[in-house]
Design an enzyme around this catalytic site. Structure first.
Site, mmCIF file in Angstrom:
data_model
loop_
_atom_site.group_PDB
_atom_site.id
_atom_site.type_symbol
_atom_site.label_atom_id
_atom_site.label_comp_id
_atom_site.label_asym_id
_atom_site.label_seq_id
_atom_site.Cartn_x
_atom_site.Cartn_y
_atom_site.Cartn_z
ATOM 1 N N SER A 219 117.141 19.814 55.510
ATOM 2 C CA SER A 219 116.159 20.865 55.760
ATOM 3 C C SER A 219 116.418 21.523 57.107
ATOM 4 C CB SER A 219 114.787 20.192 55.777
ATOM 5 O OG SER A 219 113.826 21.055 56.304
ATOM 6 N N TYR B 102 108.718 13.120 58.600
ATOM 7 C CA TYR B 102 109.465 13.768 57.507
ATOM 8 C C TYR B 102 110.779 14.347 58.049
ATOM 9 C CZ TYR B 102 111.137 17.325 54.346
ATOM 10 O OH TYR B 102 111.965 18.105 53.573
ATOM 11 N N LYS C 92 114.978 13.137 57.557
ATOM 12 C CA LYS C 92 116.136 13.949 57.142
ATOM 13 C C LYS C 92 117.265 13.829 58.170
ATOM 14 C CE LYS C 92 114.489 15.414 53.342
ATOM 15 N NZ LYS C 92 115.091 15.033 52.076
HETATM 16 P P1 NAD Z 1 109.265 17.664 45.127
HETATM 17 O O1 NAD Z 1 108.275 16.716 45.664
HETATM 18 O O2 NAD Z 1 108.797 18.755 44.245
HETATM 19 O O3 NAD Z 1 110.408 16.869 44.350
HETATM 20 C C1 NAD Z 1 110.821 15.585 44.707
HETATM 21 C C2 NAD Z 1 110.906 14.766 43.424
HETATM 22 O O4 NAD Z 1 111.364 13.462 43.737
HETATM 23 C C3 NAD Z 1 109.541 14.612 42.749
HETATM 24 O O5 NAD Z 1 109.674 14.874 41.365
HETATM 25 C C4 NAD Z 1 109.179 13.138 42.991
HETATM 26 O O6 NAD Z 1 108.394 12.615 41.941
HETATM 27 C C5 NAD Z 1 110.554 12.505 43.091
HETATM 28 N N1 NAD Z 1 110.632 11.284 43.911
HETATM 29 C C6 NAD Z 1 110.147 11.094 45.176
HETATM 30 N N2 NAD Z 1 110.444 9.859 45.603
HETATM 31 C C7 NAD Z 1 111.135 9.253 44.586
HETATM 32 C C8 NAD Z 1 111.714 7.965 44.419
HETATM 33 N N3 NAD Z 1 111.626 7.030 45.375
HETATM 34 N N4 NAD Z 1 112.333 7.682 43.260
HETATM 35 C C9 NAD Z 1 112.427 8.610 42.275
HETATM 36 N N5 NAD Z 1 111.890 9.835 42.368
HETATM 37 C C10 NAD Z 1 111.253 10.157 43.519
HETATM 38 O O7 NAD Z 1 110.084 18.280 46.363
HETATM 39 P P2 NAD Z 1 111.109 19.489 46.403
HETATM 40 O O8 NAD Z 1 110.461 20.633 47.093
HETATM 41 O O9 NAD Z 1 111.723 19.686 45.081
HETATM 42 O O10 NAD Z 1 112.169 18.900 47.417
HETATM 43 C C11 NAD Z 1 113.352 18.266 46.976
HETATM 44 C C12 NAD Z 1 114.142 17.789 48.173
HETATM 45 O O11 NAD Z 1 114.406 18.895 49.037
HETATM 46 C C13 NAD Z 1 113.417 16.766 49.040
HETATM 47 O O12 NAD Z 1 114.348 15.840 49.502
HETATM 48 C C14 NAD Z 1 112.863 17.603 50.168
HETATM 49 O O13 NAD Z 1 112.678 16.847 51.307
HETATM 50 C C15 NAD Z 1 113.961 18.628 50.362
HETATM 51 N N6 NAD Z 1 113.504 19.876 50.989
HETATM 52 C C16 NAD Z 1 112.474 20.574 50.444
HETATM 53 C C17 NAD Z 1 112.017 21.746 51.061
HETATM 54 C C18 NAD Z 1 110.856 22.533 50.505
HETATM 55 O O14 NAD Z 1 110.308 23.361 51.242
HETATM 56 N N7 NAD Z 1 110.471 22.355 49.245
HETATM 57 C C19 NAD Z 1 112.642 22.199 52.246
HETATM 58 C C20 NAD Z 1 113.706 21.476 52.762
HETATM 59 C C21 NAD Z 1 114.124 20.296 52.119
HETATM 60 N N1 UFG Z 2 101.264 29.551 57.441
HETATM 61 C C1 UFG Z 2 100.035 30.151 57.585
HETATM 62 N N2 UFG Z 2 99.008 29.708 56.794
HETATM 63 C C2 UFG Z 2 99.157 28.718 55.875
HETATM 64 C C3 UFG Z 2 100.423 28.111 55.741
HETATM 65 C C4 UFG Z 2 101.458 28.546 56.554
HETATM 66 O O1 UFG Z 2 99.847 31.050 58.393
HETATM 67 O O2 UFG Z 2 98.176 28.349 55.196
HETATM 68 C C5 UFG Z 2 102.395 30.047 58.265
HETATM 69 C C6 UFG Z 2 102.986 28.992 59.181
HETATM 70 O O3 UFG Z 2 102.303 28.983 60.413
HETATM 71 C C7 UFG Z 2 104.441 29.467 59.289
HETATM 72 C C8 UFG Z 2 104.715 30.122 57.927
HETATM 73 O O4 UFG Z 2 103.431 30.418 57.382
HETATM 74 O O5 UFG Z 2 104.550 30.458 60.263
HETATM 75 C C9 UFG Z 2 105.471 29.211 56.956
HETATM 76 O O6 UFG Z 2 104.791 27.968 56.867
HETATM 77 P P1 UFG Z 2 105.121 26.897 55.722
HETATM 78 O O7 UFG Z 2 104.161 25.768 55.890
HETATM 79 O O8 UFG Z 2 105.168 27.569 54.399
HETATM 80 O O9 UFG Z 2 106.609 26.470 56.052
HETATM 81 P P2 UFG Z 2 107.241 25.827 57.373
HETATM 82 O O10 UFG Z 2 108.267 26.803 57.856
HETATM 83 O O11 UFG Z 2 106.211 25.410 58.326
HETATM 84 O O12 UFG Z 2 107.941 24.512 56.807
HETATM 85 C C10 UFG Z 2 108.668 24.466 55.568
HETATM 86 C C11 UFG Z 2 108.550 23.079 54.975
HETATM 87 C C12 UFG Z 2 109.257 22.078 55.831
HETATM 88 C C13 UFG Z 2 110.684 22.516 56.046
HETATM 89 C C14 UFG Z 2 110.727 23.908 56.636
HETATM 90 C C15 UFG Z 2 112.138 24.398 56.772
HETATM 91 O O13 UFG Z 2 107.184 22.717 54.823
HETATM 92 O O14 UFG Z 2 109.292 20.847 55.179
HETATM 93 O O15 UFG Z 2 110.004 24.802 55.797
HETATM 94 O O16 UFG Z 2 112.818 24.242 55.604
HETATM 95 F F1 UFG Z 2 111.293 21.679 56.894
#
Ligand code: NAD
Ligand code: UFG
Length: 333
Positions: free
Chosen positions: A124, A149, A153
């Site tokens: 991330s 979190y 990573k």
């Molecule tokens: P998500 O929660 O929708 O998907 C994760 C999936 O993994 C879920 O289906 C959950 O049930 C499963 N899971 C969790 N722990 C498990 C375990 N121990 N065994 C088997 N299954 C398990 O999340 P996502 O948004 O799809 O994110 C996927 C990956 O990308 C994660 O590693 C997350 O940290 C990373 N990531 C997500 C974002 C974001 O904004 N969505 C940003 C950066 C990185």
């Molecule tokens: N924000 C608001 N109101 C809300 C939610 C968010 O104003 O209710 C603003 C935040 O302050 C920020 C922007 O919208 O400026 C984006 O916020 P998000 O919570 O959607 O996303 P972040 O950038 O804070 O974080 C996300 C994921 C993290 C990841 C990161 C970079 O939640 O896990 O993107 O990938 F690490």
């Protein structure tokens, strides 16, 4: 080629499974449904009209991983399985470190036992902490994460680097995602946050639907174009395609450790997101400006050049597409 996709039923995993199946890869899924629903399996089938194998189980359980590798001729792994809520991780650090770090150690050691050394890992932009420069390059400084979190990573990235140092026949791709939003065009799969969404676009969608009253904009005194936070939003389908490109690279290279940003390279402010959502969906999103949210930063957007050059990856969807598709999913579900 058979690919194990852990966390396949989640937001990014489900979209990636669709892209892999459509490209002709054989997909073996693993998920414990801790943050997803079983119906996703049917939906992936409906979109792709392709069959795949699936195991319900927890990656923290070595036995399930051993069984999967014994029963299938897996050639590569894409590891999505993790917990992902920044706020929750502060309350439950041990749960986060166990699920996001220990389970990866299990996965890597079972892979090693089976002599399978090709892995794509979901990292991330959070690993850059409060970035020293934007756009952020892969060589920009990492560290300074402010929650378990993000630190989980960072730890896994370090573990993968150490593993590669110990044995350079590993074939590793670390993908640092910026802010994935949107949903598949079909409206069948998308983001399903538990409870009240913490992220901006899912929150906006709930406000538009009338499930939440109004959006709180966290601060308008940041050092950005309009004072609200700026982020690099990327369509989840583009992100999924990025994983296929990563697999293609690993198939070709056979060994190495690569790190790529997956973003569009463009930053949008919170107010721009609201305005665009309202315009493309013809719906009002009431909002109030409130205090800053602790841990937030001014601006975070990628330099996407390395992924373009080495993975031949370029995000193709616009912000308008992302916000239309996010609303389409919300309306249908
Ligand atoms: P998500 O929660 O929708 O998907 C994760 C999936 O993994 C879920 O289906 C959950 O049930 C499963 N899971 C969790 N722990 C498990 C375990 N121990 N065994 C088997 N299954 C398990 O999340 P996502 O948004 O799809 O994110 C996927 C990956 O990308 C994660 O590693 C997350 O940290 C990373 N990531 C997500 C974002 C974001 O904004 N969505 C940003 C950066 C990185
Ligand atoms: N924000 C608001 N109101 C809300 C939610 C968010 O104003 O209710 C603003 C935040 O302050 C920020 C922007 O919208 O400026 C984006 O916020 P998000 O919570 O959607 O996303 P972040 O950038 O804070 O974080 C996300 C994921 C993290 C990841 C990161 C970079 O939640 O896990 O993107 O990938 F690490």
């Amino acid at each position: 080629m058979k690919i194990l996709v852990t966390g396949m039923c989640g937001y990014i995993g489900s979209h990636t499974a669709v892209e892999l199946l459509e490209k002709g890869y054989e997909v073996i899924g693993l998920d414990n449904f801790s943050n997803s629903k079983k119906e996703v399996l049917e939906k992936i089938k409906k979109i792709t009209n392709k069959a795949f194998k699936f195991y319900e189980g927890d990656m923290i359980d070595r036995n399930i991983l051993e069984t999967i590798f014994k029963e299938n001729d897996i050639k590569a792994v894409i590891d999505f399985a993790a917990y992902k809520s920044v706020g929750e991780s502060v309350q439950k650090p041990l749960e986060y470190y166990i699920n996001n770090v220990s389970s990866v150690l299990n996965l890597l050691s079972v892979m090693k036992e089976n002599d399978i050394k090709t892995i794509v890992f979901s990292s991330s932009a959070t690993v850059y902490g409060n970035p020293e420069e934007v756009p952020i390059k892969e060589t920009s400084k990492i560290g300074g994460t402010t929650n378990p979190y993000g630190t989980s990573k960072l730890f896994v990235e370090k573990i993968l680097e150490d593993l590669y140092k110990s044995d350079d026949t590993w074939n590793i791709c670390i993908l640092r995602y910026f802010n994935p939003i949107g949903a598949h065009k079909s409206g069948l799969i998308g983001e399903e946050p538990n409870g009240i969404p913490a992220n901006l676009v899912p929150y906006i969608a709930k406000v538009a639907k009338g499930k939440l009253k109004s959006l709180n904009v966290f601060g308008n005194d940041y050092d950005t174009k309009d004072g609200t936070g700026v982020r690099d939003y990327i369509h989840v389908v583009d992100l999924a395609v990025g994983h296929v490109k990563a697999i293609e690279k690993l198939e070709k290279d056979k060994k190495g450790l690569h790190i790529y940003n997956l973003g569009t390279g463009t930053g949008y402010s919170v107010l721009e997101i609201i305005k665009t959502f309202e315009k493309v969906n013809n719906i009002k999103v009431p909002y109030n400006i409130v205090e800053r949210r602790s841990g937030d930063i001014d601006s975070c957007y990628s330099d996407p050049e390395k992924a373009k050059k080495e993975l031949n990856f370029k995000a193709k969807y616009t912000l308008e597409d992302m916000l239309k598709d996010a609303w389409n999913y919300e309306k249908n579900n």
